[in-house]
Design an enzyme around this catalytic site. Structure first.
Site, short mmCIF file in Angstrom:
data_model
loop_
_atom_site.label_atom_id
_atom_site.label_comp_id
_atom_site.label_asym_id
_atom_site.label_seq_id
_atom_site.Cartn_x
_atom_site.Cartn_y
_atom_site.Cartn_z
N ALA A 66 -2.10 28.07 67.84
CA ALA A 66 -2.07 29.41 67.25
C ALA A 66 -1.02 29.37 66.15
O ALA A 66 -0.07 28.58 66.22
CB ALA A 66 -1.69 30.42 68.32
N GLU A 115 -7.00 24.91 73.68
CA GLU A 115 -7.66 26.01 74.41
C GLU A 115 -9.04 26.31 73.81
O GLU A 115 -9.99 26.58 74.53
CB GLU A 115 -6.77 27.25 74.41
N1 COA Z 1 1.46 27.32 63.47
C1 COA Z 1 1.80 27.51 62.18
N2 COA Z 1 1.96 26.50 61.30
C2 COA Z 1 1.74 25.26 61.77
C3 COA Z 1 1.37 24.99 63.10
C4 COA Z 1 1.24 26.11 63.97
N3 COA Z 1 0.86 25.95 65.25
N4 COA Z 1 1.26 23.64 63.27
C5 COA Z 1 1.52 23.09 62.07
N5 COA Z 1 1.81 24.06 61.17
C6 COA Z 1 2.16 23.90 59.74
C7 COA Z 1 3.59 23.44 59.57
O1 COA Z 1 4.47 24.53 59.63
C8 COA Z 1 3.52 22.81 58.20
O2 COA Z 1 3.50 23.84 57.23
P1 COA Z 1 4.44 23.73 55.89
O3 COA Z 1 3.97 22.47 55.22
O4 COA Z 1 4.12 24.98 55.15
O5 COA Z 1 5.84 23.61 56.39
C9 COA Z 1 2.14 22.16 58.18
O6 COA Z 1 1.39 22.84 59.19
C10 COA Z 1 2.15 20.68 58.50
O7 COA Z 1 2.79 20.51 59.77
P2 COA Z 1 4.03 19.51 60.00
O8 COA Z 1 4.79 20.00 61.20
O9 COA Z 1 4.79 19.32 58.75
O10 COA Z 1 3.25 18.16 60.36
P3 COA Z 1 3.79 16.94 61.21
O11 COA Z 1 2.81 15.83 61.01
O12 COA Z 1 5.22 16.68 60.93
O13 COA Z 1 3.70 17.44 62.76
C11 COA Z 1 2.66 18.52 64.66
C12 COA Z 1 2.45 17.73 63.35
C13 COA Z 1 1.29 18.96 65.16
C14 COA Z 1 3.34 17.65 65.70
C15 COA Z 1 3.53 19.76 64.36
O14 COA Z 1 2.98 20.46 63.23
C16 COA Z 1 3.65 20.74 65.48
O15 COA Z 1 4.36 20.47 66.45
N6 COA Z 1 2.97 21.91 65.39
C17 COA Z 1 3.07 22.97 66.34
C18 COA Z 1 2.29 22.63 67.59
C19 COA Z 1 2.44 23.73 68.63
O16 COA Z 1 3.49 23.96 69.18
N7 COA Z 1 1.32 24.41 68.90
C20 COA Z 1 1.25 25.44 69.90
C21 COA Z 1 1.40 26.75 69.28
S1 COA Z 1 1.32 28.02 70.52
#
Ligand code: COA
Length: 260
Positions: A66, A115
């Site tokens: 999300a 999910e």
């Molecule tokens: N919500 C909002 N934005 C998200 C997102 C989320 N769940 N997951 C990734 N993004 C965005 C990042 O903020 C980033 O945006 P930006 O470039 O404007 O800063 C972009 O997507 C790329 O993500 P980034 O974190 O830079 O990639 P990464 O390869 O370093 O890491 C993940 C990948 C998936 C490990 C990491 O993005 C992450 O942990 N995301 C959240 C996962 C999460 O907790 N999901 C559950 C939500 S309830």
């Protein structure tokens, strides 16, 4: 229908819905959830669509969860409302569609992304896919059905561990857990999903809808899956597909199901 955050394309009985916010790893914001609802509804109502394939755009993510930026400052009431609305609009909605939905997981499927994949009727994954429910690392729990569907699919102990550790598992471990049914190289994922879709399409769509309803009933509070099976089984005898399927068998020919 035109969409900003997703793509939907139908061809030869298969509707492919692609979540398309690659710069945000296809994170589900409210607008995307609404568009997904509309695309699934349109596919379900289109008699030509026999199978729906759901995937993410790009090579990195199915859906990374999300959209965290949308709910970071929510109150208790807003949090509850977010989960209730999302479940009704998309996650439960997809699980109860009568058109089969295959999730083709092409990368990260985290939080709401996993999910959503678990709401589909079954899942396949590319070998680079990573899956998990990391919500407790944000101080929240899965709110789009994850605490219920993950234990149904992988067992209570594994679900407890995955949710408590906020960990991620790779495609092969997901296969071993039964969370996904098949693992393919990334560039073969959609072809493989389409091959499965074509196998499904050979069969009676009315009988498949009845089977989905009976299988789901076994997991619904207050419903008896065996009773639903009996009712749905009986209903099949009144369909043109049943007449065609049994006649074709007795006449030693391939059935041409009318889909009613
Ligand atoms: N919500 C909002 N934005 C998200 C997102 C989320 N769940 N997951 C990734 N993004 C965005 C990042 O903020 C980033 O945006 P930006 O470039 O404007 O800063 C972009 O997507 C790329 O993500 P980034 O974190 O830079 O990639 P990464 O390869 O370093 O890491 C993940 C990948 C998936 C490990 C990491 O993005 C992450 O942990 N995301 C959240 C996962 C999460 O907790 N999901 C559950 C939500 S309830």
């Amino acid at each position: 229908m035109s969409y900003q955050n997703i793509k939907s394309q139908s061809s030869e009985g298969i509707c492919t819905i692609t979540i398309d916010r690659p710069s945000k790893l296809n994170a589900l914001n409210q607008e995307t959830i609404k568009e997904l609802h509309n695309a699934f509804k349109a596919a379900e109502e289109n008699k030509k669509v026999k199978v729906i394939i759901l995937t993410g755009s790009g090579e990195k993510a199915f859906v990374a969860g999300a959209d965290i930026s949308e709910f970071a400052d929510f109150s208790v009431a807003q949090g509850e409302q977010l989960a209730a609305k999302g479940q009704a609009q998309l996650f439960d909605y997809v699980a109860h569609l009568s058109t089969p939905v295959i999730a083709a997981i092409n990368g990260f499927a985290l939080g709401g992304g996993l999910e959503l994949a678990m709401s589909a009727h079954f899942r396949i994954a590319s070998d680079n896919a990573k899956m998990g429910l990391p919500e407790v690392s944000l101080g929240v729990i899965p709110g789009y059905g994850g605490t219920q569907r993950l234990p149904q699919l992988v067992g209570k102990g594994r679900a407890m561990e995955l949710i408590m550790t906020a960990g991620m598992i790779g495609a092969n471990q997901a296969l071993q857990y039964g969370l996904v049914n098949h693992v393919t190289p990334l560039d073969e994922l959609i072809d493989f999903a389409e091959e499965l879709a074509r196998k499904i399409m050979r069969n009676s769509s009315v009988a498949i809808a009845a089977a989905i309803s009976a299988i789901n009933a076994g997991f619904e509070e207050g419903e008896n899956g065996y009773d639903t099976e009996i009712t749905q089984f009986g209903k099949c005898f009144g369909t043109a597909d049943f007449k065609e399927g049994t006649s074709a068998f007795l006449e030693k020919r391939k059935p041409k199901f009318p889909g009613k």
